[in-house]
Design a protein around this motif. Sequence first.
Motif, mmCIF file in Angstrom:
data_model
loop_
_atom_site.group_PDB
_atom_site.id
_atom_site.type_symbol
_atom_site.label_atom_id
_atom_site.label_comp_id
_atom_site.label_asym_id
_atom_site.label_seq_id
_atom_site.Cartn_x
_atom_site.Cartn_y
_atom_site.Cartn_z
ATOM 1 N N ALA A 1 -1.296 11.935 -4.053
ATOM 2 C CA ALA A 1 -1.112 11.214 -2.788
ATOM 3 C C ALA A 1 -1.651 9.792 -2.879
ATOM 4 O O ALA A 1 -2.537 9.484 -3.679
ATOM 5 N N CYS A 2 -1.084 8.914 -2.047
ATOM 6 C CA CYS A 2 -1.573 7.549 -1.958
ATOM 7 C C CYS A 2 -1.286 7.031 -0.551
ATOM 8 O O CYS A 2 -0.506 7.602 0.186
ATOM 9 N N THR A 3 -1.970 5.951 -0.189
ATOM 10 C CA THR A 3 -1.712 5.300 1.093
ATOM 11 C C THR A 3 -1.266 3.871 0.826
ATOM 12 O O THR A 3 -1.721 3.230 -0.126
ATOM 13 N N LEU A 4 -0.377 3.382 1.666
ATOM 14 C CA LEU A 4 0.093 2.010 1.533
ATOM 15 C C LEU A 4 -1.024 1.039 1.868
ATOM 16 O O LEU A 4 -1.764 1.245 2.826
ATOM 17 N N GLN A 5 -1.131 -0.011 1.101
ATOM 18 C CA GLN A 5 -2.075 -1.080 1.437
ATOM 19 C C GLN A 5 -1.380 -2.000 2.425
ATOM 20 O O GLN A 5 -0.251 -2.438 2.200
ATOM 21 N N THR A 6 -2.027 -2.271 3.522
ATOM 22 C CA THR A 6 -1.500 -3.184 4.523
ATOM 23 C C THR A 6 -2.496 -4.319 4.699
ATOM 24 O O THR A 6 -3.573 -4.300 4.117
ATOM 25 N N GLY A 7 -2.130 -5.295 5.481
ATOM 26 C CA GLY A 7 -3.020 -6.429 5.677
ATOM 27 C C GLY A 7 -2.898 -7.003 7.074
ATOM 28 O O GLY A 7 -2.194 -6.469 7.931
ATOM 29 N N HIS A 8 -3.626 -8.088 7.266
ATOM 30 C CA HIS A 8 -3.602 -8.811 8.535
ATOM 31 C C HIS A 8 -3.357 -10.287 8.260
ATOM 32 O O HIS A 8 -3.904 -10.846 7.310
ATOM 33 N N LEU A 9 -2.552 -10.895 9.092
ATOM 34 C CA LEU A 9 -2.354 -12.340 9.033
ATOM 35 C C LEU A 9 -3.533 -13.018 9.728
ATOM 36 O O LEU A 9 -4.284 -12.358 10.454
ATOM 37 N N PRO A 10 -3.709 -14.325 9.534
ATOM 38 C CA PRO A 10 -4.818 -15.026 10.196
ATOM 39 C C PRO A 10 -4.837 -14.849 11.717
ATOM 40 O O PRO A 10 -5.895 -14.841 12.332
ATOM 41 N N ASP A 11 -3.665 -14.640 12.319
ATOM 42 C CA ASP A 11 -3.622 -14.442 13.771
ATOM 43 C C ASP A 11 -3.913 -12.999 14.171
ATOM 44 O O ASP A 11 -3.884 -12.653 15.348
ATOM 45 N N GLY A 12 -4.204 -12.133 13.193
ATOM 46 C CA GLY A 12 -4.560 -10.753 13.464
ATOM 47 C C GLY A 12 -3.411 -9.767 13.388
ATOM 48 O O GLY A 12 -3.619 -8.557 13.465
ATOM 49 N N GLN A 13 -2.174 -10.254 13.247
ATOM 50 C CA GLN A 13 -1.024 -9.358 13.182
ATOM 51 C C GLN A 13 -1.113 -8.470 11.940
ATOM 52 O O GLN A 13 -1.354 -8.946 10.833
ATOM 53 N N HIS A 14 -0.920 -7.180 12.132
ATOM 54 C CA HIS A 14 -0.939 -6.201 11.050
ATOM 55 C C HIS A 14 0.404 -6.254 10.335
ATOM 56 O O HIS A 14 1.445 -6.236 10.988
ATOM 57 N N VAL A 15 0.400 -6.330 9.001
ATOM 58 C CA VAL A 15 1.631 -6.462 8.229
ATOM 59 C C VAL A 15 1.637 -5.515 7.043
ATOM 60 O O VAL A 15 0.601 -5.126 6.523
ATOM 61 N N GLY A 16 2.848 -5.153 6.626
ATOM 62 C CA GLY A 16 3.022 -4.469 5.362
ATOM 63 C C GLY A 16 2.998 -5.509 4.254
ATOM 64 O O GLY A 16 3.205 -6.702 4.498
ATOM 65 N N ILE A 17 2.738 -5.071 3.047
ATOM 66 C CA ILE A 17 2.655 -5.979 1.902
ATOM 67 C C ILE A 17 3.611 -5.477 0.828
ATOM 68 O O ILE A 17 3.633 -4.281 0.520
ATOM 69 N N SER B 1 15.450 -8.322 -2.901
ATOM 70 C CA SER B 1 15.749 -7.589 -4.127
ATOM 71 C C SER B 1 15.919 -6.126 -3.758
ATOM 72 O O SER B 1 15.572 -5.706 -2.658
ATOM 73 N N ASP B 2 16.457 -5.353 -4.686
ATOM 74 C CA ASP B 2 16.674 -3.939 -4.400
ATOM 75 C C ASP B 2 15.382 -3.136 -4.398
ATOM 76 O O ASP B 2 15.196 -2.251 -3.584
ATOM 77 N N ASP B 3 14.485 -3.419 -5.327
ATOM 78 C CA ASP B 3 13.224 -2.688 -5.429
ATOM 79 C C ASP B 3 12.054 -3.610 -5.150
ATOM 80 O O ASP B 3 12.026 -4.758 -5.613
ATOM 81 N N TRP B 4 11.109 -3.082 -4.404
ATOM 82 C CA TRP B 4 9.874 -3.818 -4.127
ATOM 83 C C TRP B 4 8.706 -3.041 -4.698
ATOM 84 O O TRP B 4 8.743 -1.816 -4.820
ATOM 85 N N TYR B 5 7.648 -3.760 -5.028
ATOM 86 C CA TYR B 5 6.417 -3.189 -5.548
ATOM 87 C C TYR B 5 5.384 -3.290 -4.425
ATOM 88 O O TYR B 5 5.051 -4.379 -3.975
ATOM 89 N N VAL B 6 4.904 -2.125 -3.978
ATOM 90 C CA VAL B 6 4.021 -2.060 -2.823
ATOM 91 C C VAL B 6 2.644 -1.577 -3.280
ATOM 92 O O VAL B 6 2.531 -0.486 -3.857
ATOM 93 N N PRO B 7 1.582 -2.356 -3.032
ATOM 94 C CA PRO B 7 0.249 -1.911 -3.432
ATOM 95 C C PRO B 7 -0.172 -0.676 -2.639
ATOM 96 O O PRO B 7 0.101 -0.570 -1.446
ATOM 97 N N VAL B 8 -0.818 0.256 -3.350
ATOM 98 C CA VAL B 8 -1.286 1.488 -2.724
ATOM 99 C C VAL B 8 -2.734 1.762 -3.119
ATOM 100 O O VAL B 8 -3.240 1.217 -4.108
ATOM 101 N N HIS B 9 -3.363 2.621 -2.330
ATOM 102 C CA HIS B 9 -4.708 3.126 -2.616
ATOM 103 C C HIS B 9 -4.581 4.611 -2.921
ATOM 104 O O HIS B 9 -3.903 5.324 -2.182
ATOM 105 N N PRO B 10 -5.225 5.089 -3.995
ATOM 106 C CA PRO B 10 -5.178 6.516 -4.286
ATOM 107 C C PRO B 10 -5.824 7.313 -3.147
ATOM 108 O O PRO B 10 -6.807 6.873 -2.567
ATOM 109 N N ALA B 11 -5.245 8.456 -2.834
ATOM 110 C CA ALA B 11 -5.789 9.292 -1.759
ATOM 111 C C ALA B 11 -6.030 10.713 -2.256
ATOM 112 O O ALA B 11 -5.953 11.658 -1.502
#
Length: 89
Positions: free
Chosen positions: A20-36, A6-16
């Motif tokens: 200001a805010c920081t992007l929320q990122t995550g980890h897959l079960p194998d430990g790989q760091h990913v954007g969300i 899609s053209d626009d994505w909704y990205v979870p953030v944490h207030p800073a």
Amino acid sequence: MSTRHSDDWYVPVHPAGGVACTLQTGHLPDGQHVGIAFTTRTHLHTACGPHQQYLRTTEPTLREALHPLGITRIQLNPLRVAEPPAIAS
């Protein structure tokens, strides 16, 4: 070949503080760091909760923001996003 969904994505953030805010990122079960990212606010609120703050952006802009973090994979529309562990003060 483009993999855009899609053209626009909704990205979870944490207030800073302030605007200001920081992007929320995550980890897959194998430990790989990913954007969300999510293709709709409904998907975001289902996975993260109704009070999750977000930033609306495009895939290229999100990839550009994740690049300095060494993150090349984006997990699109995950079913659940866990809260990050609290940092002891």
